[in-house]
Design an enzyme around this catalytic site. Sequence first.
Site, PDB file in Angstrom:
ATOM      1  N   GLU A 269     -10.954   0.923  -1.097  1.00  0.00           N
ATOM      2  CA  GLU A 269     -10.005  -0.142  -0.779  1.00  0.00           C
ATOM      3  C   GLU A 269     -10.629  -1.341  -0.075  1.00  0.00           C
ATOM      4  O   GLU A 269     -10.623  -1.433   1.136  1.00  0.00           O
ATOM      5  CB  GLU A 269      -8.798   0.384   0.001  1.00  0.00           C
ATOM      6  CG  GLU A 269      -9.068   1.198   1.226  1.00  0.00           C
ATOM      7  CD  GLU A 269      -7.756   1.645   1.912  1.00  0.00           C
ATOM      8  OE1 GLU A 269      -6.818   0.845   1.972  1.00  0.00           O
ATOM      9  OE2 GLU A 269      -7.702   2.789   2.377  1.00  0.00           O
TER      10      GLU A 269
ATOM     11  N   HIS B 286     -11.950   5.958   1.686  1.00  0.00           N
ATOM     12  CA  HIS B 286     -11.952   7.275   2.332  1.00  0.00           C
ATOM     13  C   HIS B 286     -11.819   8.401   1.327  1.00  0.00           C
ATOM     14  O   HIS B 286     -11.405   8.181   0.187  1.00  0.00           O
ATOM     15  CB  HIS B 286     -10.781   7.338   3.324  1.00  0.00           C
ATOM     16  CG  HIS B 286      -9.473   6.875   2.736  1.00  0.00           C
ATOM     17  ND1 HIS B 286      -8.608   7.726   2.105  1.00  0.00           N
ATOM     18  CD2 HIS B 286      -8.920   5.638   2.639  1.00  0.00           C
ATOM     19  CE1 HIS B 286      -7.562   7.026   1.676  1.00  0.00           C
ATOM     20  NE2 HIS B 286      -7.732   5.757   1.963  1.00  0.00           N
TER      21      HIS B 286
ATOM     22  N   GLU C  22      -6.652  -1.421  -3.953  1.00  0.00           N
ATOM     23  CA  GLU C  22      -7.032  -0.020  -3.732  1.00  0.00           C
ATOM     24  C   GLU C  22      -6.673   0.845  -4.930  1.00  0.00           C
ATOM     25  O   GLU C  22      -5.640   0.644  -5.552  1.00  0.00           O
ATOM     26  CB  GLU C  22      -6.307   0.548  -2.500  1.00  0.00           C
ATOM     27  CG  GLU C  22      -6.610   2.029  -2.257  1.00  0.00           C
ATOM     28  CD  GLU C  22      -5.990   2.590  -0.976  1.00  0.00           C
ATOM     29  OE1 GLU C  22      -5.029   1.977  -0.464  1.00  0.00           O
ATOM     30  OE2 GLU C  22      -6.470   3.632  -0.512  1.00  0.00           O
TER      31      GLU C  22
ATOM     32  N   ASP D  30       0.872  -1.175   0.000  1.00  0.00           N
ATOM     33  CA  ASP D  30       0.000   0.000   0.000  1.00  0.00           C
ATOM     34  C   ASP D  30       0.911   1.227   0.000  1.00  0.00           C
ATOM     35  O   ASP D  30       1.730   1.400   0.906  1.00  0.00           O
ATOM     36  CB  ASP D  30      -0.893  -0.041   1.259  1.00  0.00           C
ATOM     37  CG  ASP D  30      -2.030   0.981   1.219  1.00  0.00           C
ATOM     38  OD1 ASP D  30      -1.902   1.995   0.506  1.00  0.00           O
ATOM     39  OD2 ASP D  30      -3.035   0.770   1.927  1.00  0.00           O
TER      40      ASP D  30
ATOM     41  N   ASP E  82      -3.347   7.341  -3.462  1.00  0.00           N
ATOM     42  CA  ASP E  82      -3.181   6.243  -2.508  1.00  0.00           C
ATOM     43  C   ASP E  82      -3.617   4.964  -3.229  1.00  0.00           C
ATOM     44  O   ASP E  82      -4.733   4.903  -3.749  1.00  0.00           O
ATOM     45  CB  ASP E  82      -4.104   6.575  -1.315  1.00  0.00           C
ATOM     46  CG  ASP E  82      -4.111   5.527  -0.212  1.00  0.00           C
ATOM     47  OD1 ASP E  82      -3.394   4.534  -0.334  1.00  0.00           O
ATOM     48  OD2 ASP E  82      -4.852   5.733   0.768  1.00  0.00           O
TER      49      ASP E  82
ATOM     50  N   HIS F 273      -6.550  10.454   5.059  1.00  0.00           N
ATOM     51  CA  HIS F 273      -7.873   9.891   5.333  1.00  0.00           C
ATOM     52  C   HIS F 273      -8.823  11.005   5.725  1.00  0.00           C
ATOM     53  O   HIS F 273      -8.921  11.361   6.884  1.00  0.00           O
ATOM     54  CB  HIS F 273      -7.809   8.847   6.455  1.00  0.00           C
ATOM     55  CG  HIS F 273      -7.157   7.575   6.015  1.00  0.00           C
ATOM     56  ND1 HIS F 273      -6.687   6.633   6.890  1.00  0.00           N
ATOM     57  CD2 HIS F 273      -6.896   7.083   4.785  1.00  0.00           C
ATOM     58  CE1 HIS F 273      -6.167   5.622   6.210  1.00  0.00           C
ATOM     59  NE2 HIS F 273      -6.274   5.866   4.930  1.00  0.00           N
TER      60      HIS F 273
HETATM   61 CO    CO Z   1      -6.143   4.268   1.468  1.00  0.00          CO
END
Ligand code: CO
Length: 301
Positions: A192, A159, A287, A88, A99, A167
């Site tokens: 995600e 998010h 994600e 990640d 992200d 976030h």
């Molecule tokens: Co994330």
Amino acid sequence: MEKKDAENYILAGKITKKTVEKAKKAIKPGQKLLEIALSIEKNIETLGEGKAKLAFPVNLSINENAAHFTPASDCKDILKESDVLKVDLGGHIDGFICDTAFTLNFDNKHSKMIEAAELALEEGLKIAADKAELGKIGEAIENTITSKGFKSIQNLSGHGLGQYEQHSSPSIPNIATSNPSQLEEGHAYAIEPFATDGEGYVREGSQSEIFSLDKPKPVRNMHARKLLEVIASEYGELPFALRWVEAKLKMPEFQQKIALRELMRANCIRAYPVLHEEPGKTVAQAEKSFILFDGKTTVLC
Ligand code: CO
């Protein structure tokens, strides 16, 4: 969101994508997790030709660990063929973050679980493009994962992405809920999903290697003050790894530990403990980040 902001998001996405492609080719069993992390973190900066910065430490969570593991500077762990590795990572330009995450498993024993998470992400993105209600996105994710024979982790979620805020609200559920709020034009988001053969619920472990600034306030201890200065000036409110600060501080380890404890006690910083499923179980994650801008959905990476 201004046009310039959207362009920054898109550029952060391109750099993150290049980093992901390189990482997918480079990561092999037998490598140290620390080497993998350092190489990915360096690539975000070099592939971005200095324009992109790390949005947070690369998370390399393995097997039952779902999120928030990053190797410490003395970590000797080696990636095994049977491991299920969640990578990640995120880059940002002027605080506009992309992200993204993917899962690797070299003995292919968990391909179905990985596919379930990836498919759930695609389904979630599909309906997010129609500005679906948050609860419906969760429903699509959960149904997809359940239909493949796994559980969707209920207490992990997608998010919003704010400038210098990894976030931000809203949280985008990974299970069906009755939340009728919708995604909004002019905002950035990350979806995600996590698929597991465990109970579908993560708990905090005892280990934390990732922290972020919470409520900075004056502290007495000289070393704590120095640590706080470094954190505030280098990372702002974005998450950082202890190994990053160690490299910048050049403070003996015991002083650093005291300083860290002091900042935690004063609620100046918060920890992100490793989040894990039941021992012996496995978690796969997928994600992507996207923006809703100019009447369309642009997936960043
Ligand atoms: Co994330």
